[in-house]
Write a protein that holds these residues in place. Structure first.
Motif, short mmCIF file in Angstrom:
data_model
loop_
_atom_site.label_atom_id
_atom_site.label_comp_id
_atom_site.label_asym_id
_atom_site.label_seq_id
_atom_site.Cartn_x
_atom_site.Cartn_y
_atom_site.Cartn_z
N GLU A 266 -87.98 72.14 1.31
CA GLU A 266 -88.07 70.94 0.48
C GLU A 266 -87.66 69.70 1.27
O GLU A 266 -88.30 68.66 1.18
CB GLU A 266 -87.18 71.07 -0.75
N LEU A 267 -86.56 69.82 2.01
CA LEU A 267 -86.10 68.69 2.81
C LEU A 267 -87.11 68.33 3.89
O LEU A 267 -87.35 67.15 4.16
CB LEU A 267 -84.74 69.01 3.45
N GLY A 268 -87.70 69.35 4.50
CA GLY A 268 -88.74 69.10 5.50
C GLY A 268 -89.94 68.40 4.89
O GLY A 268 -90.49 67.45 5.46
N MET A 269 -90.33 68.83 3.72
CA MET A 269 -91.47 68.20 3.04
C MET A 269 -91.13 66.78 2.59
O MET A 269 -91.98 65.91 2.58
CB MET A 269 -91.91 69.04 1.84
N TYR A 270 -89.88 66.55 2.26
CA TYR A 270 -89.44 65.21 1.89
C TYR A 270 -89.51 64.29 3.11
O TYR A 270 -89.89 63.13 3.01
CB TYR A 270 -88.00 65.28 1.35
N ARG B 11 -92.34 60.46 5.99
CA ARG B 11 -91.64 59.43 6.79
C ARG B 11 -91.85 59.68 8.28
O ARG B 11 -91.96 58.75 9.07
CB ARG B 11 -90.14 59.43 6.47
N ALA B 12 -91.86 60.96 8.69
CA ALA B 12 -92.08 61.28 10.10
C ALA B 12 -93.49 60.88 10.53
O ALA B 12 -93.68 60.30 11.61
CB ALA B 12 -91.85 62.78 10.34
N ILE B 13 -94.47 61.16 9.68
CA ILE B 13 -95.84 60.79 10.00
C ILE B 13 -95.98 59.26 10.05
O ILE B 13 -96.63 58.71 10.93
CB ILE B 13 -96.83 61.42 9.01
N THR C 70 -99.90 64.91 2.30
CA THR C 70 -100.25 65.59 1.05
C THR C 70 -101.07 66.84 1.34
O THR C 70 -100.89 67.86 0.68
CB THR C 70 -101.04 64.63 0.13
N GLY C 71 -101.93 66.78 2.36
CA GLY C 71 -102.71 67.95 2.74
C GLY C 71 -101.83 69.10 3.18
O GLY C 71 -102.07 70.26 2.82
N VAL C 72 -100.79 68.79 3.95
CA VAL C 72 -99.85 69.83 4.37
C VAL C 72 -99.15 70.43 3.16
O VAL C 72 -99.03 71.65 3.03
CB VAL C 72 -98.83 69.27 5.38
N LEU C 73 -98.68 69.57 2.26
CA LEU C 73 -98.00 70.06 1.06
C LEU C 73 -98.92 70.95 0.21
O LEU C 73 -98.52 72.02 -0.25
CB LEU C 73 -97.52 68.88 0.21
N MET C 74 -100.13 70.50 -0.01
CA MET C 74 -101.06 71.26 -0.85
C MET C 74 -101.46 72.58 -0.20
O MET C 74 -101.58 73.60 -0.88
CB MET C 74 -102.32 70.44 -1.16
#
Length: 198
Positions: free
Chosen positions: A143-147, A151-153, A181-185
């Protein structure tokens, strides 16, 4: 007192901070003007940051429990919920506290060891402070990585523009938003339980 070798006119706007306690490095006197040593600030800030992190995570974990378990789910096994809630809150509080205090301490300490400021200190700082995420449960790490991913991108995109790798594109934020969003999905599609685990 301005450390030797630094022009006094550059330090003038910070004179109040620099004269309270003599420090070897200007940045140390700016970061912890009230503490003589970097370690003094580390231990002092750890206690303060603990309560700030606790004030963030206790209500957040309570709200998440109410949303995902509902009052009926909590009341069905209250003892189990309470143990899980306390463990999760303490773990997250320790993570955030360690992350914040280490992130402030490492560059300060490296500065004093090497006698000057260097760019690579901040890379080391990112690695050491970032490793504090291992305190968190595996699901929370994700979750923290996805958060942090958007910002990293965004930072990568802005650095690429600044370094001349590509041009600024009006509305380019949409491109890195789509990537994040693509990575998350994709992650949710392929392994949905990792999103909700922890």
């Amino acid at each position: 007192m301005v450390p030797p070798g630094y022009p006094t006119e550059l330090a003038q706007p910070f004179a109040d901070l620099l004269t309270e306690h003599p420090h070897k490095m200007i940045m140390c006197s700016m970061v912890h003007p009230h503490d003589l040593t970097c370690e003094g600030r580390l231990f002092g800030e750890f206690g303060k940051e603990w309560w700030r992190a606790m004030a963030l995570y206790a209500p957040l974990n309570a709200i998440m429990a109410l949303i995902f378990r509902g009052p009926a789910g909590i009341l069905r096994k209250p003892r189990r919920f309470l143990v899980s809630f306390i463990k999760s809150t303490l773990r997250s509080t320790l993570f955030l506290t360690a992350y914040c205090t280490i992130a402030n301490y490492v560059p300060c300490k490296l500065r004093n060891w090497f006698g000057r400021d260097r760019t690579w200190f901040y890379y080391v700082n990112g690695l050491v402070a970032g490793s504090m995420v291992m305190i968190e449960a595996p699901g929370r790490r994700l979750e923290l990585g996805m958060y942090c991913l958007p910002r990293a991108i965004e930072s990568f995109w802005n650095c690429g523009v600044e370094w001349g790798w590509w041009r600024h594109i009006p509305g380019g934020e949409g491109i890195y938003f789509c990537l994040a969003t693509g990575v998350l999905m994709t992650l949710y599609q392929q392994d949905p339980e990792t999103i909700l685990d922890g």
